[in-house]
Scaffold this motif. Structure first.
Motif, PDB file in Angstrom:
ATOM      1  N   GLU A  37      22.825  67.854  35.085  1.00 42.97           N
ATOM      2  CA  GLU A  37      21.383  67.645  35.254  1.00 42.97           C
ATOM      3  C   GLU A  37      20.784  66.963  34.031  1.00 42.97           C
ATOM      4  O   GLU A  37      19.920  66.081  34.152  1.00 42.97           O
ATOM      5  CB  GLU A  37      20.691  68.982  35.510  1.00 42.97           C
ATOM      6  N   LEU A  38      21.232  67.358  32.849  1.00 48.67           N
ATOM      7  CA  LEU A  38      20.728  66.753  31.620  1.00 48.67           C
ATOM      8  C   LEU A  38      21.054  65.264  31.571  1.00 48.67           C
ATOM      9  O   LEU A  38      20.186  64.432  31.274  1.00 48.67           O
ATOM     10  CB  LEU A  38      21.345  67.467  30.411  1.00 48.67           C
ATOM     11  N   LEU A  39      22.293  64.903  31.882  1.00 50.59           N
ATOM     12  CA  LEU A  39      22.716  63.506  31.792  1.00 50.59           C
ATOM     13  C   LEU A  39      22.058  62.648  32.875  1.00 50.59           C
ATOM     14  O   LEU A  39      21.811  61.455  32.662  1.00 50.59           O
ATOM     15  CB  LEU A  39      24.232  63.415  31.879  1.00 50.59           C
ATOM     16  N   GLU A  40      21.753  63.221  34.032  1.00 53.78           N
ATOM     17  CA  GLU A  40      21.018  62.490  35.064  1.00 53.78           C
ATOM     18  C   GLU A  40      19.586  62.218  34.617  1.00 53.78           C
ATOM     19  O   GLU A  40      19.021  61.152  34.874  1.00 53.78           O
ATOM     20  CB  GLU A  40      21.018  63.279  36.367  1.00 53.78           C
ATOM     21  N   ARG A  41      18.991  63.185  33.943  1.00 54.55           N
ATOM     22  CA  ARG A  41      17.607  63.045  33.491  1.00 54.55           C
ATOM     23  C   ARG A  41      17.484  62.170  32.260  1.00 54.55           C
ATOM     24  O   ARG A  41      16.465  61.515  32.037  1.00 54.55           O
ATOM     25  CB  ARG A  41      17.042  64.448  33.206  1.00 54.55           C
ATOM     26  N   ARG A  42      18.534  62.139  31.433  1.00 60.47           N
ATOM     27  CA  ARG A  42      18.487  61.383  30.177  1.00 60.47           C
ATOM     28  C   ARG A  42      19.645  60.370  30.135  1.00 60.47           C
ATOM     29  O   ARG A  42      20.631  60.555  29.419  1.00 60.47           O
ATOM     30  CB  ARG A  42      18.581  62.351  28.980  1.00 60.47           C
ATOM     31  N   PRO A  43      19.547  59.282  30.882  1.00 62.88           N
ATOM     32  CA  PRO A  43      20.666  58.325  30.961  1.00 62.88           C
ATOM     33  C   PRO A  43      20.940  57.596  29.654  1.00 62.88           C
ATOM     34  O   PRO A  43      21.984  56.967  29.510  1.00 62.88           O
ATOM     35  CB  PRO A  43      20.212  57.348  32.052  1.00 62.88           C
ATOM     36  N   GLU A  44      20.006  57.681  28.686  1.00 61.38           N
ATOM     37  CA  GLU A  44      20.216  56.998  27.409  1.00 61.38           C
ATOM     38  C   GLU A  44      21.189  57.728  26.493  1.00 61.38           C
ATOM     39  O   GLU A  44      21.626  57.195  25.465  1.00 61.38           O
ATOM     40  CB  GLU A  44      18.876  56.812  26.686  1.00 61.38           C
ATOM     41  N   ILE A  45      21.564  58.954  26.837  1.00 59.81           N
ATOM     42  CA  ILE A  45      22.478  59.734  25.999  1.00 59.81           C
ATOM     43  C   ILE A  45      23.873  59.100  26.037  1.00 59.81           C
ATOM     44  O   ILE A  45      24.412  58.807  27.103  1.00 59.81           O
ATOM     45  CB  ILE A  45      22.553  61.192  26.493  1.00 59.81           C
ATOM     46  N   ARG A  46      24.450  58.913  24.848  1.00 63.22           N
ATOM     47  CA  ARG A  46      25.787  58.353  24.754  1.00 63.22           C
ATOM     48  C   ARG A  46      26.811  59.352  24.199  1.00 63.22           C
ATOM     49  O   ARG A  46      28.001  59.211  24.421  1.00 63.22           O
ATOM     50  CB  ARG A  46      25.761  57.096  23.872  1.00 63.22           C
ATOM     51  N   THR A  47      26.339  60.338  23.456  1.00 69.28           N
ATOM     52  CA  THR A  47      27.223  61.402  22.961  1.00 69.28           C
ATOM     53  C   THR A  47      26.549  62.746  23.212  1.00 69.28           C
ATOM     54  O   THR A  47      25.387  62.932  22.848  1.00 69.28           O
ATOM     55  CB  THR A  47      27.518  61.248  21.461  1.00 69.28           C
ATOM     56  N   LEU A  48      27.272  63.632  23.862  1.00 67.05           N
ATOM     57  CA  LEU A  48      26.756  64.972  24.135  1.00 67.05           C
ATOM     58  C   LEU A  48      27.560  65.972  23.310  1.00 67.05           C
ATOM     59  O   LEU A  48      28.771  66.086  23.460  1.00 67.05           O
ATOM     60  CB  LEU A  48      26.882  65.301  25.623  1.00 67.05           C
ATOM     61  N   PHE A  49      26.867  66.656  22.390  1.00 69.09           N
ATOM     62  CA  PHE A  49      27.491  67.711  21.594  1.00 69.09           C
ATOM     63  C   PHE A  49      27.262  69.050  22.295  1.00 69.09           C
ATOM     64  O   PHE A  49      26.108  69.433  22.530  1.00 69.09           O
ATOM     65  CB  PHE A  49      26.890  67.772  20.194  1.00 69.09           C
ATOM     66  N   LEU A  50      28.336  69.736  22.640  1.00 70.14           N
ATOM     67  CA  LEU A  50      28.240  71.115  23.109  1.00 70.14           C
ATOM     68  C   LEU A  50      28.375  72.010  21.887  1.00 70.14           C
ATOM     69  O   LEU A  50      29.421  72.011  21.233  1.00 70.14           O
ATOM     70  CB  LEU A  50      29.336  71.427  24.125  1.00 70.14           C
ATOM     71  N   VAL A  51      27.330  72.753  21.585  1.00 73.92           N
ATOM     72  CA  VAL A  51      27.273  73.497  20.325  1.00 73.92           C
ATOM     73  C   VAL A  51      27.420  74.985  20.607  1.00 73.92           C
ATOM     74  O   VAL A  51      26.590  75.585  21.298  1.00 73.92           O
ATOM     75  CB  VAL A  51      25.951  73.222  19.576  1.00 73.92           C
TER      76      VAL A  51
END
Length: 428
Positions: free
Chosen positions: A85-99
């Motif tokens: 859901e996050l990546l669909e809403r924010r298509p500009e994200i290129r790196t996702l850090f799972l913290v």
């Protein structure tokens, strides 16, 4: 010079590593930091980043509720859903850090497996990496060490001769340092973290690494494993430390010492002029540094050697003796350096010695201020642009300001007693 190295363990008072997200997400605007944790984690991050409340943040929290913590729900499925859901809403994200956080580590949620699964699903559109920001056994700056360590396996390989500055810096400070290295004669300079998470620097046998921050122990080890040469030098805080830091790189690149001096001498002279008014306030004042940021040793060296302060005790959460060897060698003979913390005992020593200034976390600052002891928040030193020769005056001002403020409010804290009333009627 020999210092008095001590170690103690016990209850600690520090921020957790999640706090580092606040400066990391400002550095890499195409990255998103998704904390897998509780509502407490969410409140901490939002509070720490309160100054950015009017901007759309690039961090969030996948909330672990009671069913997740009790093992009654499949937290992996829920995490996948939130990430999609996050990546669909924010298509500009290129790196996702799972913290990771304390709650996710307590239930042993495997974020490495989640990252691998999401990378397979996304097929290169977004790079997913994971690291721990838990505060169980770490202090708050180690969150950056974890994030950068997670990026090391992704760095391309190169044999090119280059200088790599490692550690988050303000953009203006980074630009200035790169410009000065160019004037010295080092033309190929790159940074980790980069300004875009997709523009990762390459690393290899021709890479010389200069750490800008003293808390990047794991990152330094992993860069060595990739073939890079990691220099040991004083850290770039203050004119003296910054000059030695740049000279270490120049020596490694075999730059003529006269060339280096021609560039740095005028800057050091200007820095000393900028330091002069702050030194008038700080000279002879006694300072106690409680352990929190791991910047304590470089700061102590700067405050004693360039500002004339007396070091009562220098605390640090962890002490990498190899990485901090240059800093330890510059401290005065007999300086007490305390690794670790037993907060009650350290506060007892603060009260017994009554220093003029205490560097500590926000949780201890207000109680000490209430007792009449001036303080400086450790976290402010991480957010401020304090690196480099040009910033020496600004760095000193961060310490002279609370002492100057204390002098201004002292009359209000200790009003003069009223003159005694003369009871003699003849003089009434």
């Amino acid at each position: 010079m020999s210092v008095n190295l001590l170690k103690e363990t016990g209850p600690r008072e520090v921020f957790c590593g999640l706090t580092s997200i606040v400066w990391l997400h400002r550095r890499m605007p195409d990255a998103f930091f998704l904390v897998v944790g509780s509502r407490t984690c969410a409140h901490l991050i939002q509070s720490a980043a309160g100054v950015m409340i009017f901007a759309e943040p690039r961090f969030g929290t996948a909330i672990l509720n009671e069913r997740d913590l009790a093992g009654l729900a499949d937290a992996q499925d829920e995490l996948d859903r939130v990430a999609r859901e996050l990546l669909e809403r924010r298509p500009e994200i290129r790196t996702l850090f799972l913290v990771g956080s304390c709650p996710s580590e307590v239930i042993k949620l495997d974020l490495a497996r989640a990252a691998e699964r999401l990378n397979d699903e996304l097929r290169g559109r977004v790079q997913v990496v994971n690291y721990s920001g838990s505060g169980i056994e770490t202090t708050f700056t180690q969150g950056e060490d974890g994030a950068l360590s997670a990026l090391i396996p992704l760095l391309p390989s190169t044999d090119q001769r280059q200088l790599l500055m490692v550690g988050t810096l303000a953009d203006a400070v980074e630009d200035r340092l790169i410009h000065l290295f160019g004037r010295i004669g080092i033309d190929s300079v790159c940074s980790l973290p980069p300004r875009q998470s997709t523009e990762l620097p390459a690393v290899g046998p021709g890479t010389t690494v200069l750490l800008t921050q003293p808390y990047l122990t794991t990152t330094a080890r992993l860069l060595r494993d990739r073939g890079a040469r990691v220099l040991t030098a004083p850290f770039p805080l203050g004119a003296e430390g910054s000059r030695s830091w740049m000279e270490a790189a120049a020596k490694d690149f075999q730059i003529n010492a006269d060339q280096v001096a021609s560039v740095l001498d005028p800057l050091v002279a200007r820095a000393q002029s900028a330091l002069a008014p702050h030194r008038e306030i700080l000279n002879g004042k006694r300072i106690f540094l409680l352990p929190e940021s791991q910047l304590e040793l470089p700061l102590a060296r700067f405050l004693q050697r360039e500002c004339g302060m007396e070091l009562v005790e220098v605390g640090t959460p962890y002490l990498n003796r190899e990485q901090m060897a240059e800093e330890l060698a510059l401290l005065p003979e007999g300086t007490t350096v305390m690794e670790g913390q037993h907060v009650e005992k350290q506060l007892d020593r603060v009260r017994a010695t009554q220093p003029d200034l205490v560097v500590c976390g926000m949780g201890l600052a207000n109680p000490l201020e209430a007792e009449g002891i001036a303080t400086k928040w450790s976290i402010e030193l991480v957010f401020s642009p304090i690196h480099g020769i040009d910033q020496a005056g600004e760095l000193a001002e961060l310490f002279s300001r609370p002492l100057r403020r204390r002098e201004l409010i002292r009359p209000a804290l200790n009003p003069p007693s009223s003159a005694p009333i003369d009871s003699d009627p003849v003089h009434a």
